[in-house]
Design a protein around this motif. Structure first.
Motif, PDB file in Angstrom:
ATOM      1  N   ARG A  73       1.064  -1.123  -0.087  1.00 15.81           N
ATOM      2  CA  ARG A  73      -0.105  -0.010   0.038  1.00 15.81           C
ATOM      3  C   ARG A  73       0.734   1.200  -0.145  1.00 15.81           C
ATOM      4  O   ARG A  73       0.522   2.159  -0.769  1.00 15.81           O
ATOM      5  CB  ARG A  73      -1.111   0.047   1.244  1.00 15.81           C
ATOM      6  CG  ARG A  73      -1.958   0.762   1.374  1.00 15.81           C
ATOM      7  CD  ARG A  73      -2.978   0.932   2.529  1.00 15.81           C
ATOM      8  NE  ARG A  73      -2.473   0.603   3.639  1.00 15.81           N
ATOM      9  CZ  ARG A  73      -2.452  -0.129   4.426  1.00 15.81           C
ATOM     10  NH1 ARG A  73      -2.718  -1.364   3.781  1.00 15.81           N
ATOM     11  NH2 ARG A  73      -1.776  -0.199   5.579  1.00 15.81           N
ATOM     12  N   ARG A  74       1.939   1.113   0.837  1.00 18.09           N
ATOM     13  CA  ARG A  74       2.681   2.467   0.927  1.00 18.09           C
ATOM     14  C   ARG A  74       3.741   2.665  -0.212  1.00 18.09           C
ATOM     15  O   ARG A  74       4.165   3.984  -0.427  1.00 18.09           O
ATOM     16  CB  ARG A  74       3.487   2.643   2.072  1.00 18.09           C
ATOM     17  CG  ARG A  74       2.434   2.745   3.427  1.00 18.09           C
ATOM     18  CD  ARG A  74       3.039   2.928   4.769  1.00 18.09           C
ATOM     19  NE  ARG A  74       2.263   3.367   5.683  1.00 18.09           N
ATOM     20  CZ  ARG A  74       2.486   3.596   7.065  1.00 18.09           C
ATOM     21  NH1 ARG A  74       3.758   3.580   7.619  1.00 18.09           N
ATOM     22  NH2 ARG A  74       1.566   4.073   7.952  1.00 18.09           N
ATOM     23  N   PHE A  75       4.361   1.602  -0.602  1.00 15.33           N
ATOM     24  CA  PHE A  75       5.738   1.888  -1.688  1.00 15.33           C
ATOM     25  C   PHE A  75       5.290   1.423  -2.708  1.00 15.33           C
ATOM     26  O   PHE A  75       6.037   1.610  -3.944  1.00 15.33           O
ATOM     27  CB  PHE A  75       6.671   1.047  -0.720  1.00 15.33           C
ATOM     28  CG  PHE A  75       7.126   1.470   0.520  1.00 15.33           C
ATOM     29  CD1 PHE A  75       7.859   2.805   0.605  1.00 15.33           C
ATOM     30  CD2 PHE A  75       6.831   0.697   1.505  1.00 15.33           C
ATOM     31  CE1 PHE A  75       8.225   3.367   1.755  1.00 15.33           C
ATOM     32  CE2 PHE A  75       7.286   1.036   2.791  1.00 15.33           C
ATOM     33  CZ  PHE A  75       8.085   2.483   2.850  1.00 15.33           C
ATOM     34  N   ALA A  76       4.628   0.381  -3.210  1.00  8.01           N
ATOM     35  CA  ALA A  76       4.323  -0.450  -4.523  1.00  8.01           C
ATOM     36  C   ALA A  76       3.813   0.678  -5.779  1.00  8.01           C
ATOM     37  O   ALA A  76       2.816   1.490  -5.113  1.00  8.01           O
ATOM     38  CB  ALA A  76       3.662  -1.570  -4.570  1.00  8.01           C
ATOM     39  N   GLY A  77       4.393   0.672  -6.782  1.00  7.66           N
ATOM     40  CA  GLY A  77       4.085   1.394  -8.107  1.00  7.66           C
ATOM     41  C   GLY A  77       4.788   2.859  -8.036  1.00  7.66           C
ATOM     42  O   GLY A  77       4.460   3.541  -8.723  1.00  7.66           O
ATOM     43  N   PHE A  86       7.466   4.588   9.611  1.00  5.55           N
ATOM     44  CA  PHE A  86       7.334   6.073   9.863  1.00  5.55           C
ATOM     45  C   PHE A  86       6.736   6.984   8.703  1.00  5.55           C
ATOM     46  O   PHE A  86       7.185   6.652   7.588  1.00  5.55           O
ATOM     47  CB  PHE A  86       8.761   6.568  10.732  1.00  5.55           C
ATOM     48  CG  PHE A  86       9.795   6.448   9.747  1.00  5.55           C
ATOM     49  CD1 PHE A  86      10.119   7.429   8.762  1.00  5.55           C
ATOM     50  CD2 PHE A  86      10.407   5.091   9.900  1.00  5.55           C
ATOM     51  CE1 PHE A  86      11.227   7.223   8.043  1.00  5.55           C
ATOM     52  CE2 PHE A  86      11.854   5.170   8.967  1.00  5.55           C
ATOM     53  CZ  PHE A  86      12.000   6.033   7.936  1.00  5.55           C
ATOM     54  N   HIS A  87       6.184   7.995   9.142  1.00  5.48           N
ATOM     55  CA  HIS A  87       5.903   9.050   8.186  1.00  5.48           C
ATOM     56  C   HIS A  87       7.167   9.932   8.176  1.00  5.48           C
ATOM     57  O   HIS A  87       7.729  10.150   9.167  1.00  5.48           O
ATOM     58  CB  HIS A  87       4.565   9.967   8.496  1.00  5.48           C
ATOM     59  CG  HIS A  87       3.303   9.172   8.261  1.00  5.48           C
ATOM     60  ND1 HIS A  87       2.882   8.219   9.231  1.00  5.48           N
ATOM     61  CD2 HIS A  87       2.604   9.034   7.384  1.00  5.48           C
ATOM     62  CE1 HIS A  87       1.983   7.743   8.740  1.00  5.48           C
ATOM     63  NE2 HIS A  87       1.504   8.116   7.678  1.00  5.48           N
ATOM     64  N   LEU A  88       7.250  10.493   6.938  1.00  8.63           N
ATOM     65  CA  LEU A  88       8.614  11.542   6.949  1.00  8.63           C
ATOM     66  C   LEU A  88       8.147  12.547   7.445  1.00  8.63           C
ATOM     67  O   LEU A  88       7.216  13.323   6.525  1.00  8.63           O
ATOM     68  CB  LEU A  88       9.118  11.330   5.316  1.00  8.63           C
ATOM     69  CG  LEU A  88      10.310  10.385   5.139  1.00  8.63           C
ATOM     70  CD1 LEU A  88       9.781   9.011   5.155  1.00  8.63           C
ATOM     71  CD2 LEU A  88      10.910  10.827   3.853  1.00  8.63           C
ATOM     72  N   PRO A  89       8.646  13.439   8.442  1.00 11.60           N
ATOM     73  CA  PRO A  89       8.372  14.812   8.595  1.00 11.60           C
ATOM     74  C   PRO A  89       8.820  15.730   7.491  1.00 11.60           C
ATOM     75  O   PRO A  89       9.575  15.437   6.749  1.00 11.60           O
ATOM     76  CB  PRO A  89       9.241  15.032   9.932  1.00 11.60           C
ATOM     77  CG  PRO A  89      10.402  14.151   9.593  1.00 11.60           C
ATOM     78  CD  PRO A  89      10.106  12.987   9.104  1.00 11.60           C
ATOM     79  N   GLU A  90       8.285  16.947   7.483  1.00  9.22           N
ATOM     80  CA  GLU A  90       8.435  17.956   6.768  1.00  9.22           C
ATOM     81  C   GLU A  90       9.946  18.512   6.684  1.00  9.22           C
ATOM     82  O   GLU A  90      10.436  19.019   5.552  1.00  9.22           O
ATOM     83  CB  GLU A  90       7.478  19.182   6.920  1.00  9.22           C
ATOM     84  CG  GLU A  90       5.943  18.738   6.614  1.00  9.22           C
ATOM     85  CD  GLU A  90       5.127  19.943   6.974  1.00  9.22           C
ATOM     86  OE1 GLU A  90       5.543  20.877   7.101  1.00  9.22           O
ATOM     87  OE2 GLU A  90       3.873  19.691   6.378  1.00  9.22           O
ATOM     88  N   SER A 140       2.227  11.408  -0.284  1.00 11.14           N
ATOM     89  CA  SER A 140       2.398  10.857   0.984  1.00 11.14           C
ATOM     90  C   SER A 140       3.744  10.474   0.977  1.00 11.14           C
ATOM     91  O   SER A 140       4.252   9.409   0.139  1.00 11.14           O
ATOM     92  CB  SER A 140       1.331   9.928   1.770  1.00 11.14           C
ATOM     93  OG  SER A 140       0.211  10.774   1.738  1.00 11.14           O
ATOM     94  N   ALA A 141       4.561  10.850   1.916  1.00 11.84           N
ATOM     95  CA  ALA A 141       6.174  10.239   2.096  1.00 11.84           C
ATOM     96  C   ALA A 141       6.036   9.150   3.455  1.00 11.84           C
ATOM     97  O   ALA A 141       5.755   9.606   4.594  1.00 11.84           O
ATOM     98  CB  ALA A 141       7.040  11.514   2.351  1.00 11.84           C
ATOM     99  N   TYR A 142       6.595   8.184   3.205  1.00 12.20           N
ATOM    100  CA  TYR A 142       6.687   7.204   4.070  1.00 12.20           C
ATOM    101  C   TYR A 142       8.108   6.374   4.075  1.00 12.20           C
ATOM    102  O   TYR A 142       8.992   6.285   3.196  1.00 12.20           O
ATOM    103  CB  TYR A 142       5.696   5.923   3.891  1.00 12.20           C
ATOM    104  CG  TYR A 142       4.420   6.274   3.768  1.00 12.20           C
ATOM    105  CD1 TYR A 142       3.754   6.432   5.304  1.00 12.20           C
ATOM    106  CD2 TYR A 142       3.427   6.455   2.716  1.00 12.20           C
ATOM    107  CE1 TYR A 142       2.315   6.674   5.413  1.00 12.20           C
ATOM    108  CE2 TYR A 142       2.186   6.830   2.797  1.00 12.20           C
ATOM    109  CZ  TYR A 142       1.650   6.765   4.026  1.00 12.20           C
ATOM    110  OH  TYR A 142       0.199   7.351   4.035  1.00 12.20           O
ATOM    111  N   GLY A 143       8.356   5.818   5.354  1.00  9.12           N
ATOM    112  CA  GLY A 143       9.747   5.332   5.423  1.00  9.12           C
ATOM    113  C   GLY A 143       9.550   4.019   6.496  1.00  9.12           C
ATOM    114  O   GLY A 143       8.563   3.828   7.087  1.00  9.12           O
TER     115      GLY A 143
END
Length: 275
Positions: free
Chosen positions: A16-20, A77-81, A102-105
């Motif tokens: 969900r967060r990274f694919a594509g 984690f979500h990437l902070p600004e 949305s940026a995720y790690g």
């Protein structure tokens, strides 16, 4: 060691967060530098799991194979600004992606395996595994065939990843209790009706674990009395309850080492060879 539903939850989350989209992959610890470089900046095409193995497929054919082992875990984690946070501890692999704005790690620490493999090597890994109750393509007949050919105990066979993939100590102790089967019964003495019921129960229970993130095994009508074995955990019938009374018959729950792992059972509800 995380049981199979945890790996399937991770696969769904990473899909969900990274694919594509392209993913930045690094190894702050340094032990996965070459592997990270092989996939860094490439799109993740899909994430999947088989038993306790996680596979990240990247464009071009490279696959990152992860087995968490006893100590491995991912931290999401979500990437902070204000930028990418510094890694904390020994991070074997870090993934950072931007998808749908949305940026995720995620950071991976302490895995037993973290390696880049190809499709043939993945096929070799899967060939060593039994059917996974959480996979739609699972063939339970393969597991039953392996069980009924072995004189090993059913408790040992349920934990054997070449027989059933993804089942760990909690599910094996609990499903044997739920079906009133002595953990020391040889596989050759488990009949097809019993195995069919065990398999169906594992599928149902592990789907609940996949959905909720917790192993929930106690039926609602039995979910009372003594608390769970640890704070924040759902109640179990026998797992980690040695010395406590059985929730159904009040007989003291027993434990013993079986092939290097503790098995738990009620000698009354599961009367048999070990009684």
């Amino acid at each position: 060691m995380p049981e199979g539903h945890i790996l399937h939850r991770l696969a769904r989350l990473h899909q969900r967060r990274f694919a594509g989209a392209p993913v930045r992959v690094s190894s702050p610890q340094g032990r996965f530098d070459a592997g990270a470089a092989a996939v860094d900046g490439k799109p993740l095409t899909r994430a999947g799991a088989w038993g306790k193995h996680l596979f990240h497929h990247y464009a071009g054919g490279a696959i990152v194979h992860v087995h968490l082992g006893i100590y491995g875990h991912f931290t999401e984690f979500h990437l902070p600004e204000d930028g990418v946070p510094e890694p904390v501890g020994q991070v074997r692999m870090r993934m950072i992606g931007l998808k749908n704005g949305s940026a995720y790690g995620t950071d991976l620490r302490g895995p037993a395996t973290c390696a880049v493999i190809d499709e043939a090597q993945q096929a070799d890994v899967i060939a060593r595994l039994g059917p996974d109750p959480l996979r739609n393509d699972a063939d339970p007949a393969l597991a039953f065939k392996r069980i009924t050919k072995s004189r090993k105990t059913i408790a040992a066979l349920l934990m054997d990843q070449s027989v059933l993939a993804g089942v760990g100590n909690v599910y094996r102790s609990e499903v044997l209790f739920r079906h009133r089967i002595d953990p020391y019964r040889p596989g050759t003495e488990v009949d097809e009706t019993e195995f069919t019921a065990i398999w169906a129960d594992l599928v149902a229970l592990m789907k609940v674990g996949l959905r909720r993130g917790n192993i929930v095994v106690v039926r609602p009508e039995d979910d009372h009395g003594e608390p769970a074995y640890a704070p924040g955990k759902p109640r179990t019938y026998v797992y980690r309850r040695a010395g406590d009374p059985c929730r159904l018959c009040r007989t003291i729950v027993l434990t013993a080492q079986l092939e290097g792992r503790n098995v738990f059972w009620c000698p009354s509800c599961q009367a048999g060879q070990s009684s």
